[in-house]
Design a protein around this motif. Structure first.
Motif, PDB file in Angstrom:
ATOM      1  N   LEU A  57       0.843  -1.189   0.000  1.00 41.68           N
ATOM      2  CA  LEU A  57       0.000   0.000   0.000  1.00 41.68           C
ATOM      3  C   LEU A  57       0.876   1.235   0.000  1.00 41.68           C
ATOM      4  O   LEU A  57       1.845   1.317   0.744  1.00 41.68           O
ATOM      5  CB  LEU A  57      -0.911   0.015   1.231  1.00 41.68           C
ATOM      6  CG  LEU A  57      -1.972  -1.077   1.306  1.00 41.68           C
ATOM      7  CD1 LEU A  57      -2.760  -0.948   2.605  1.00 41.68           C
ATOM      8  CD2 LEU A  57      -2.914  -1.008   0.130  1.00 41.68           C
ATOM      9  N   ASP A  58       0.509   2.202  -0.851  1.00 41.20           N
ATOM     10  CA  ASP A  58       1.251   3.459  -0.835  1.00 41.20           C
ATOM     11  C   ASP A  58       0.615   4.397   0.191  1.00 41.20           C
ATOM     12  O   ASP A  58      -0.280   4.007   0.939  1.00 41.20           O
ATOM     13  CB  ASP A  58       1.323   4.075  -2.239  1.00 41.20           C
ATOM     14  CG  ASP A  58      -0.039   4.506  -2.784  1.00 41.20           C
ATOM     15  OD1 ASP A  58      -1.033   4.477  -2.022  1.00 41.20           O
ATOM     16  OD2 ASP A  58      -0.101   4.873  -3.963  1.00 41.20           O
ATOM     17  N   GLU A  59       1.063   5.649   0.232  1.00 40.49           N
ATOM     18  CA  GLU A  59       0.574   6.596   1.236  1.00 40.49           C
ATOM     19  C   GLU A  59      -0.913   6.869   1.109  1.00 40.49           C
ATOM     20  O   GLU A  59      -1.578   7.216   2.073  1.00 40.49           O
ATOM     21  CB  GLU A  59       1.357   7.903   1.148  1.00 40.49           C
ATOM     22  CG  GLU A  59       2.780   7.760   1.629  1.00 40.49           C
ATOM     23  CD  GLU A  59       3.557   9.056   1.527  1.00 40.49           C
ATOM     24  OE1 GLU A  59       2.972  10.094   1.178  1.00 40.49           O
ATOM     25  OE2 GLU A  59       4.764   9.029   1.809  1.00 40.49           O
ATOM     26  N   SER A  60      -1.471   6.716  -0.097  1.00 41.41           N
ATOM     27  CA  SER A  60      -2.895   6.963  -0.296  1.00 41.41           C
ATOM     28  C   SER A  60      -3.725   5.681  -0.177  1.00 41.41           C
ATOM     29  O   SER A  60      -4.855   5.624  -0.613  1.00 41.41           O
ATOM     30  CB  SER A  60      -3.132   7.616  -1.662  1.00 41.41           C
ATOM     31  OG  SER A  60      -2.710   6.733  -2.693  1.00 41.41           O
ATOM     32  N   ASN A  61      -3.130   4.628   0.400  1.00 37.78           N
ATOM     33  CA  ASN A  61      -3.771   3.326   0.607  1.00 37.78           C
ATOM     34  C   ASN A  61      -4.204   2.630  -0.677  1.00 37.78           C
ATOM     35  O   ASN A  61      -5.166   1.894  -0.703  1.00 37.78           O
ATOM     36  CB  ASN A  61      -4.969   3.443   1.554  1.00 37.78           C
ATOM     37  CG  ASN A  61      -4.544   3.449   2.991  1.00 37.78           C
ATOM     38  OD1 ASN A  61      -3.461   2.975   3.328  1.00 37.78           O
ATOM     39  ND2 ASN A  61      -5.379   3.978   3.854  1.00 37.78           N
ATOM     40  N   GLN A  62      -3.509   2.897  -1.773  1.00 43.38           N
ATOM     41  CA  GLN A  62      -3.757   2.183  -3.015  1.00 43.38           C
ATOM     42  C   GLN A  62      -2.681   1.129  -3.193  1.00 43.38           C
ATOM     43  O   GLN A  62      -1.523   1.344  -2.846  1.00 43.38           O
ATOM     44  CB  GLN A  62      -3.738   3.152  -4.204  1.00 43.38           C
ATOM     45  CG  GLN A  62      -4.922   4.096  -4.193  1.00 43.38           C
ATOM     46  CD  GLN A  62      -5.000   4.901  -5.478  1.00 43.38           C
ATOM     47  OE1 GLN A  62      -4.126   4.822  -6.329  1.00 43.38           O
ATOM     48  NE2 GLN A  62      -6.057   5.674  -5.610  1.00 43.38           N
ATOM     49  N   ARG A  64       0.072  -1.004  -4.806  1.00 38.72           N
ATOM     50  CA  ARG A  64       1.119  -0.792  -5.801  1.00 38.72           C
ATOM     51  C   ARG A  64       2.008  -2.021  -5.811  1.00 38.72           C
ATOM     52  O   ARG A  64       2.066  -2.772  -4.843  1.00 38.72           O
ATOM     53  CB  ARG A  64       1.971   0.433  -5.465  1.00 38.72           C
ATOM     54  CG  ARG A  64       1.202   1.717  -5.347  1.00 38.72           C
ATOM     55  CD  ARG A  64       0.819   2.235  -6.703  1.00 38.72           C
ATOM     56  NE  ARG A  64       0.137   3.510  -6.543  1.00 38.72           N
ATOM     57  CZ  ARG A  64      -0.810   3.922  -7.338  1.00 38.72           C
ATOM     58  NH1 ARG A  64      -1.199   3.178  -8.335  1.00 38.72           N
ATOM     59  NH2 ARG A  64      -1.392   5.068  -7.147  1.00 38.72           N
TER      60      ARG A  64
END
Length: 163
Positions: A57-62, A64
């Motif tokens: 998860l990236d910083e925006s919770n998507q 990757r």
């Protein structure tokens, strides 16, 4: 990178020509993986390496794709690296298996922290200078190996005192 291609790909593509179906994505990943392996092989020649790919998860919770390239140290065939992690595991087991040694480790850490604070080598602050424990690395999580090594480095003096 190519403006002509970007005009007709992904968000700019017409209808179902976005190249996002699972089969097409797998084919693209396979092509990219082969190119990456070829480039790595050119650089490191016959050295061993592995590429680990997982979702993160990236910083925006998507989700990757996260990848890790490890050269040599991922293999038990590299004796020095295997020996190091074997010794690290033995130290963690020895200290952690006994409540007495675990308690001694905490006392040694407190003593070490007090001494370094008094000498001015450490500064105080929120979350700083906490008593920690040694942690066993997880077999499939390379970040846990890094954390285990860092913990041993941070607690080296106290660990030596207990051993």
């Amino acid at each position: 990178m190519n403006e002509d291609i970007s005009k007709v790909c992904l968000n700019n593509a017409l209808g179902n020509s976005k190249y996002t179906s699972p089969d097409i994505l797998k084919e693209i990943l396979k092509i990219l993986a082969n190119e990456v392996r070829k480039k790595i092989r050119e650089k490191i020649e016959s050295s061993k390496f592995c590429i680990l790919v997982d979702e993160a998860l990236d910083e925006s919770n998507q989700e990757r794709m996260a990848d890790i390239l490890s050269i040599g140290w991922a293999s038990k065939d590299v004796h020095d690296v295997w020996l190091f992690f074997s010794k690290l595991s033995s130290i963690i087991n020895l200290v952690g298996a006994s409540p007495k040694r675990h308690s001694e480790l905490k006392i040694a850490q407190k003593t070490e922290i007090k001494e370094t604070l008094n000498s001015g080598e450490l500064e105080t602050g929120t979350g700083a200078n906490q008593i920690r424990t040694l942690t066993q690395p997880e077999a499939t999580r390379w970040s846990s190996h890094y954390s285990s090594v860092n913990r041993l480095i941070d607690m080296f003096g106290a660990t030596c005192t207990v051993l």
